[in-house]
Design a protein around this motif. Sequence first.
Motif, short mmCIF file in Angstrom:
data_model
loop_
_atom_site.label_atom_id
_atom_site.label_comp_id
_atom_site.label_asym_id
_atom_site.label_seq_id
_atom_site.Cartn_x
_atom_site.Cartn_y
_atom_site.Cartn_z
N SER A 13 10.63 6.81 -21.83
CA SER A 13 9.15 6.66 -22.89
C SER A 13 7.75 7.50 -22.69
O SER A 13 7.73 7.24 -24.22
N ALA A 14 7.79 8.44 -21.93
CA ALA A 14 7.11 9.64 -22.05
C ALA A 14 7.24 10.04 -23.33
O ALA A 14 6.31 10.36 -24.02
N GLU A 15 8.89 10.56 -23.02
CA GLU A 15 9.14 11.14 -24.89
C GLU A 15 9.44 10.66 -26.12
O GLU A 15 9.04 11.14 -26.82
N MET A 16 9.77 9.39 -26.61
CA MET A 16 9.88 8.28 -27.13
C MET A 16 9.35 7.35 -26.86
O MET A 16 10.04 6.12 -27.65
N GLY A 17 7.98 6.96 -26.66
CA GLY A 17 7.50 5.58 -26.77
C GLY A 17 7.77 5.30 -27.97
O GLY A 17 8.10 4.08 -28.04
N GLY A 18 7.03 5.88 -28.86
CA GLY A 18 6.50 5.08 -30.01
C GLY A 18 7.85 4.47 -30.86
O GLY A 18 7.62 3.16 -31.29
N GLU A 19 9.05 4.81 -30.90
CA GLU A 19 10.13 5.16 -31.43
C GLU A 19 11.04 3.06 -30.76
O GLU A 19 11.34 2.23 -31.37
N ILE A 20 10.48 3.58 -28.95
CA ILE A 20 10.99 2.15 -29.03
C ILE A 20 9.92 0.82 -29.31
O ILE A 20 10.56 -0.25 -29.27
N GLN A 21 8.76 1.22 -29.08
CA GLN A 21 7.88 0.32 -29.90
C GLN A 21 8.21 -0.25 -30.94
O GLN A 21 7.94 -1.71 -31.22
N LYS A 22 8.69 0.83 -32.10
CA LYS A 22 9.38 0.30 -33.27
C LYS A 22 11.05 -0.74 -33.07
O LYS A 22 11.29 -1.73 -33.91
N PHE A 23 11.50 -0.25 -31.81
CA PHE A 23 12.99 -0.99 -32.27
C PHE A 23 12.43 -2.82 -31.70
O PHE A 23 12.82 -3.39 -31.97
N LYS A 24 11.73 -2.73 -30.25
CA LYS A 24 11.61 -3.96 -29.78
C LYS A 24 10.26 -4.76 -31.16
O LYS A 24 10.27 -5.44 -30.29
N ALA A 25 9.68 -4.33 -31.90
CA ALA A 25 9.58 -5.34 -32.81
C ALA A 25 10.40 -5.58 -34.19
O ALA A 25 9.97 -6.65 -34.81
N GLY A 26 11.56 -5.26 -33.89
CA GLY A 26 12.76 -5.65 -34.75
C GLY A 26 12.84 -5.73 -36.19
O GLY A 26 11.81 -3.80 -36.35
N GLY A 27 13.44 -6.32 -36.71
CA GLY A 27 13.69 -5.65 -38.39
C GLY A 27 14.66 -4.88 -38.28
O GLY A 27 15.25 -4.12 -39.12
N ARG A 28 15.58 -4.09 -37.48
CA ARG A 28 16.62 -3.30 -37.06
C ARG A 28 16.75 -1.82 -37.51
O ARG A 28 16.57 -1.72 -38.23
N TYR A 29 15.04 -1.45 -36.38
CA TYR A 29 15.23 -0.12 -36.89
C TYR A 29 15.68 0.56 -36.52
O TYR A 29 16.28 1.93 -37.38
N GLU A 30 16.37 0.74 -35.88
CA GLU A 30 17.80 1.46 -35.38
C GLU A 30 18.39 1.83 -36.99
O GLU A 30 19.22 2.67 -36.98
N LYS A 31 18.85 0.89 -37.30
CA LYS A 31 19.43 0.64 -38.41
C LYS A 31 18.80 2.08 -39.81
O LYS A 31 19.80 2.32 -41.09
N ARG A 32 17.63 1.25 -39.91
CA ARG A 32 16.98 2.17 -40.62
C ARG A 32 16.21 4.38 -40.47
O ARG A 32 15.81 4.59 -41.54
N MET A 33 17.04 4.33 -39.23
CA MET A 33 16.57 5.62 -38.72
C MET A 33 17.67 6.39 -39.67
O MET A 33 18.65 6.11 -39.97
N SER A 34 17.40 8.01 -39.50
CA SER A 34 18.79 8.79 -40.15
C SER A 34 18.97 9.10 -39.29
O SER A 34 19.17 9.21 -37.90
N THR A 35 20.49 9.42 -40.02
CA THR A 35 21.26 10.60 -39.02
C THR A 35 20.71 11.17 -37.61
O THR A 35 21.08 11.83 -37.14
N ASP A 36 20.33 12.06 -38.65
CA ASP A 36 19.23 13.54 -38.35
C ASP A 36 18.14 12.93 -37.14
O ASP A 36 18.40 13.24 -36.02
N ARG A 37 17.29 11.65 -37.37
CA ARG A 37 16.70 11.33 -36.33
C ARG A 37 17.06 10.87 -34.95
O ARG A 37 16.79 11.01 -34.18
N LYS A 38 17.96 9.89 -35.53
CA LYS A 38 19.11 8.98 -34.05
C LYS A 38 19.64 10.80 -33.27
O LYS A 38 19.27 11.37 -32.09
N SER A 39 20.22 11.92 -34.08
CA SER A 39 21.29 12.69 -33.35
C SER A 39 20.08 13.55 -32.53
O SER A 39 19.96 13.98 -31.14
N GLU A 40 18.64 13.62 -33.00
CA GLU A 40 17.37 14.20 -32.23
C GLU A 40 16.97 13.66 -30.76
O GLU A 40 17.22 13.75 -30.08
N LEU A 41 16.83 12.10 -31.04
CA LEU A 41 16.60 11.48 -30.22
C LEU A 41 17.35 11.12 -29.09
O LEU A 41 17.48 10.93 -27.95
N VAL A 42 18.61 11.65 -29.78
CA VAL A 42 19.85 11.13 -28.39
C VAL A 42 20.38 12.09 -27.58
O VAL A 42 20.33 12.66 -27.14
#
Length: 531
Positions: free
Chosen positions: A169-198
């Motif tokens: 959460s300290a590293e990527m808390g903002g992204e997790i909050q957007k995910f919790k808000a719903g709207g399938r946020y992870e589906k709208r993320m770019s492949t590069d952004r996902k790779s960076e977070l992974v």
Amino acid sequence: MTIGTGSAETDDEFLFDCFIHYPPVEICQDVKSPAMIVAGRTGAGKTAIFRHIKGSVEHAVDIDPSEMAMSYASNSDVLNFLQAIGADLDLFFQILWKHVLCIEYIRLRWSVQDEQKSLNVFAHLAALVTKDARKQRALNYLREWEGRFWITMDQNIKEITESYEGKISAEMGGEIQKFKAGGRYEKRMSTDRKSELVARARRIMNADQLAELASVIDLLAEYDLSDKMNKFYILVDRLDERWVDASIRFRLIRALIESLKAFKRITNLKILVALRTDILERVVQETSDLTFQREKFEDYFVRLKWSRPQLKSLVDKRMDHLFKRQYSTKPILFDDVFTYKVGNQSPFDYIVDRTFLRPRDVIAFVNECIKVAEGEYEITASKVRRAELEFSRIRRDALEQEWKSAFPTLGIMIDLIAANKRTYIDVSAVCSRPEVEDLALAVYSSGKQDFDPLFDVARNYVEAKQQNPLQMICFVLGILYRVGAVGLKLRAGDRYNYSHLDQPIIPIGLIDENSKVGIHPMLHAALRLER
């Protein structure tokens, strides 16, 4: 009157007095044996062996998965986010298991029941460490838990999970909050952004803690060398129950299997994991990748298989126990009660031929016979056949329930193969049945149920312009063979193979239109087949 129940959990009246010592029992009790995974179909005797070990050794403890609070991990927003973006949680799950098993061994080994004993154990282990850097790493890890070896497993798991949640959460808390808000946020993320977070998550959940746990295991193993008299058993059962959400259950079981090898270094510790055959199959299906090959773990398996003489001994013991308890001290065995042939077979052979050679089936069939013949001194052939109707019906239902996790449409497949109303059929005859199209349409139109390998095959069949039923039928027969519902005779001159007697899986490519199918005798009465 019964000769016990088919469930070891409720069979106290017969289980211990009539326990059969056969080779898998000795392997399970032998701490020098590498076998740690007790694999068998439901009713094969896994829990019975565990209860026997728990009651006959001095140092043994059960781990009940339902008490481990793994649901805390499955409900974690942080971990759900990582899984949604494709992060590999296997290392984290291995950390959980290795930590739990280490703490459980320490608690068992030194009888830790309170905080003071926990502090004493840590001080004792610290005295063993000199300037060895590897041992110092182990000590640093244990120092975090020095007063808490006695706390419950669910607290252990919550604390470890919360620790990682905080770091991520300290590293990527903002992204997790957007995910919790719903709207399938992870589906709208770019492949590069996902790779960076992974990649960032991987740095946090790196192999350092696994290395520290390996150091702890080495330290415990070294201490273990000084104690050659005592043996310790950790028993993990009930993994087939709903102890955690299905979304991570099979990955957790895989992580447990992967973790077991490390504990072989502790030579007076035996960890035993009971695993149903269908659950193991689902683990392989759900988590298949290049790093997980069942062949690598073959030495770690105890395969539960029973012979006819062993099952006869089991029934004789239980029959004798029943009559001694209720009537007489004179030995009364199976053959004293079942005195008439059934057709041209002995009654025991007739019964066993309609089972998967496992205790639960035989006990259930004999109990049905006793029920039908209540009040009579002998059980005749007609009574056995009457009992078979109810036994077969119950076994068919149980078979579908046993494999529901891996093959949710198994009932439809059994109906297809039974449509001919014959016990033996040619594959070509099955292909010509109108029920083939009905099967495909039923599976396809109902949508994919959970994990259903038949769905994609049915979809291809329905959507194909030129339909060829053979491919789908061979796929269906491969599944029916695997679960034991049918035997297969691949070529003229071969005998019928059954999965509980022969190879557990037959490759689909070996089945063709010239092959023959034999429906298992256990199902004949339930399916009303010609005999």
